[in-house]
Enzyme design. Structure first.
Site, PDB file in Angstrom:
ATOM      1  N   GLU A  69       0.828  -1.224   0.000  1.00  0.00           N
ATOM      2  CA  GLU A  69       0.000   0.000   0.000  1.00  0.00           C
ATOM      3  C   GLU A  69       0.853   1.262   0.000  1.00  0.00           C
ATOM      4  O   GLU A  69       0.638   2.190  -0.779  1.00  0.00           O
ATOM      5  CB  GLU A  69      -0.919  -0.001   1.223  1.00  0.00           C
ATOM      6  N   ASP A  89      -0.693  -4.871   3.170  1.00  0.00           N
ATOM      7  CA  ASP A  89      -1.206  -3.681   3.848  1.00  0.00           C
ATOM      8  C   ASP A  89      -0.587  -3.710   5.242  1.00  0.00           C
ATOM      9  O   ASP A  89      -0.996  -4.508   6.077  1.00  0.00           O
ATOM     10  CB  ASP A  89      -2.743  -3.720   3.914  1.00  0.00           C
ATOM     11  N   ILE A  91      -0.592  -1.663   7.857  1.00  0.00           N
ATOM     12  CA  ILE A  91      -1.572  -1.366   8.909  1.00  0.00           C
ATOM     13  C   ILE A  91      -2.907  -1.143   8.207  1.00  0.00           C
ATOM     14  O   ILE A  91      -3.098  -0.128   7.523  1.00  0.00           O
ATOM     15  CB  ILE A  91      -1.209  -0.124   9.737  1.00  0.00           C
ATOM     16  N   ASP A  92      -3.814  -2.100   8.365  1.00  0.00           N
ATOM     17  CA  ASP A  92      -5.169  -1.914   7.825  1.00  0.00           C
ATOM     18  C   ASP A  92      -6.013  -1.412   8.992  1.00  0.00           C
ATOM     19  O   ASP A  92      -6.158  -2.100  10.003  1.00  0.00           O
ATOM     20  CB  ASP A  92      -5.700  -3.241   7.283  1.00  0.00           C
ATOM     21  N   THR A  94      -5.708   2.357   9.659  1.00  0.00           N
ATOM     22  CA  THR A  94      -4.799   3.410  10.149  1.00  0.00           C
ATOM     23  C   THR A  94      -5.554   4.474  10.934  1.00  0.00           C
ATOM     24  O   THR A  94      -5.040   5.002  11.931  1.00  0.00           O
ATOM     25  CB  THR A  94      -4.025   4.050   8.981  1.00  0.00           C
ATOM     26  N   ASP A 219      -6.229  -4.316   0.924  1.00  0.00           N
ATOM     27  CA  ASP A 219      -7.158  -4.398   2.054  1.00  0.00           C
ATOM     28  C   ASP A 219      -7.803  -5.772   2.169  1.00  0.00           C
ATOM     29  O   ASP A 219      -8.128  -6.215   3.265  1.00  0.00           O
ATOM     30  CB  ASP A 219      -8.293  -3.368   1.878  1.00  0.00           C
TER      31      ASP A 219
HETATM   32  O1  LIG Z   1      -6.261   1.769   6.989  1.00  0.00           O
HETATM   33  P1  LIG Z   1      -6.037   1.511   5.554  1.00  0.00           P
HETATM   34  O2  LIG Z   1      -4.970   0.507   5.246  1.00  0.00           O
HETATM   35  O3  LIG Z   1      -5.889   2.756   4.770  1.00  0.00           O
HETATM   36  O4  LIG Z   1      -7.346   0.771   4.966  1.00  0.00           O
HETATM   37  C1  LIG Z   1      -8.652   1.276   5.225  1.00  0.00           C
HETATM   38  C2  LIG Z   1      -9.099   2.167   4.077  1.00  0.00           C
HETATM   39  O5  LIG Z   1      -8.184   3.229   3.930  1.00  0.00           O
HETATM   40  C3  LIG Z   1     -10.466   2.738   4.385  1.00  0.00           C
HETATM   41  O6  LIG Z   1     -10.909   3.462   3.255  1.00  0.00           O
HETATM   42  C4  LIG Z   1     -11.478   1.683   4.706  1.00  0.00           C
HETATM   43  O7  LIG Z   1     -11.754   1.012   3.516  1.00  0.00           O
HETATM   44  C5  LIG Z   1     -10.987   0.704   5.721  1.00  0.00           C
HETATM   45  O8  LIG Z   1     -11.928  -0.331   5.833  1.00  0.00           O
HETATM   46  C6  LIG Z   1      -9.654   0.144   5.307  1.00  0.00           C
HETATM   47  O9  LIG Z   1      -9.254  -0.811   6.237  1.00  0.00           O
HETATM   48 MG    MG Z   2      -6.117  -1.006   4.359  1.00  0.00          MG
HETATM   49 MG    MG Z   3      -3.043   0.429   5.353  1.00  0.00          MG
END
Ligand SMILES: O=P(O)(O)O[C@H]1[C@H](O)[C@@H](O)[C@@H](O)[C@@H](O)[C@@H]1O
Ligand code: MG
Ligand code: MG
Length: 291
Positions: A69, A89, A91-92, A94, A219
């Site tokens: 990512e 990814d 950190i999913d 963030t 993701d």
């Molecule tokens: O935390 P991320 O890796 O950016 O992923 C997020 C995404 O940015 C956000 O738009 C949502 O779709 C979240 O469900 C994701 O986990």
């Molecule tokens: Mg993510």
């Molecule tokens: Mg992320």
């Protein structure tokens, strides 16, 4: 297929190391940077953890390719070839990480010939390691997982995300989808704040379906396999075949529920991850004029 078990075990070991870095940083104040919107955040920890994961894997498997990512956000091309490729990814969730909302996950998928061979989703604060290898089942901390098998949408608990989009069309589409699902009626809507964990909850049977428009391949690539290996189904929001680059997904306990949801859910337009290999994830939110 057994040939990728060693890779998966190495991926799990790297995820465990990455979790320690994330947990240390979880408690601290974080400098936040914006990506595509005021709700699309990245921190130095996201970037550092991704570099750490990729460097550890590249050292052991120097010919493998990577889709990360934060590497893509920094301008790397997003291209999935037939080569062994790790889709990461770091950190999913963030936004959760920045707010210390205790659902943050590392998501690592591994694809060969553009087919996911294994997926790892580590929910760091919960210490829940979801894993699946193609054809070998899905597991949570080593215990087999089974989706609920629910076929009646009026008995479904549905998970989704509002995501990072804040433009009128996306927000209207997303809220209309929620309204139309609730009117069926479904039992309820939940959102954990990490797409990867949302989808894994379908694999546990604790949720019966998940849908999302706007997320990226990193993701959901790993959790899509976890759902399938737990007996669930994963399709596109248009009811067609799942395509991890399409930025649209429905994961469900059964095909009946997935197809019924596809009849209700509308998608707003968003560019495929692989549409413009050097741009995906690269929209920079300009704080000066708000877009
Ligand atoms: O935390 P991320 O890796 O950016 O992923 C997020 C995404 O940015 C956000 O738009 C949502 O779709 C979240 O469900 C994701 O986990
Ligand atoms: Mg993510
Ligand atoms: Mg992320």
């Amino acid at each position: 297929m057994a040939q990728w078990t060693e890779c998966m075990n190495f991926g799990i070991a790297v995820a465990r190391q990455a979790r320690e870095v994330i947990l240390d940083a979880f408690k601290t104040q974080k400098a936040v940077m914006l990506k595509s919107s005021p709700a699309d955040l990245v921190t130095e920890t996201d970037q550092r953890v991704e570099k750490m994961i990729i460097s550890a894997i590249r050292q052991k498997y120097p010919t493998h390719k990577f889709i990360g990512e934060e590497s893509v956000a920094a301008g790397e091309r997003l291209v999935l070839t037939d080569s062994p490729t790790w889709i990461i990814d770091p950190i999913d969730g963030t936004v959760n990480f920045v707010h210390r909302f205790p659902f943050v996950a590392i998501s690592i998928a591994f694809a060969v010939n553009q087919q996911t061979e294994f997926g790892i989703v580590y929910s760091c604060v919960e210490d829940k390691l979801y894993s699946a290898q193609r054809g070998k089942g899905a597991f949570l901390n080593g215990v087999p997982l089974y989706a609920s098998g629910q076929e009646d949408i009026t008995k479904c608990l549905v998970v989704t995300e509002i995501g990072a989009e804040r433009d009128d069309l996306a927000l209207t589409t997303m809220t209309t989808n929620i309204l139309n699902l609730l009117k069926i009626p479904i039992r309820g809507i939940r959102a954990v704040g990490t797409a990867a964990v949302d989808m894994c909850l379908v694999a546990t049977g604790g949720a019966d379906a998940y849908y999302h428009i706007g997320m990226h391949c990193w993701d959901i690539a790993a959790s899509a396999l976890v759902v399938r290996e737990a007996g669930g189904v994963v399709i596109d929001t248009n009811g067609g075949e799942f395509d991890m680059m399409s930025r649209k997904v429905i994961a469900a306990s059964s095909l009946a529920v997935a197809k019924r949801m596809a009849q209700v859910i509308q998608a707003f337009p968003c560019a495929r991850d692989d549409e413009n290999p050097t741009k995906a994830g690269n929209d920079v939110y300009n704080t000066a004029n708000g877009h």
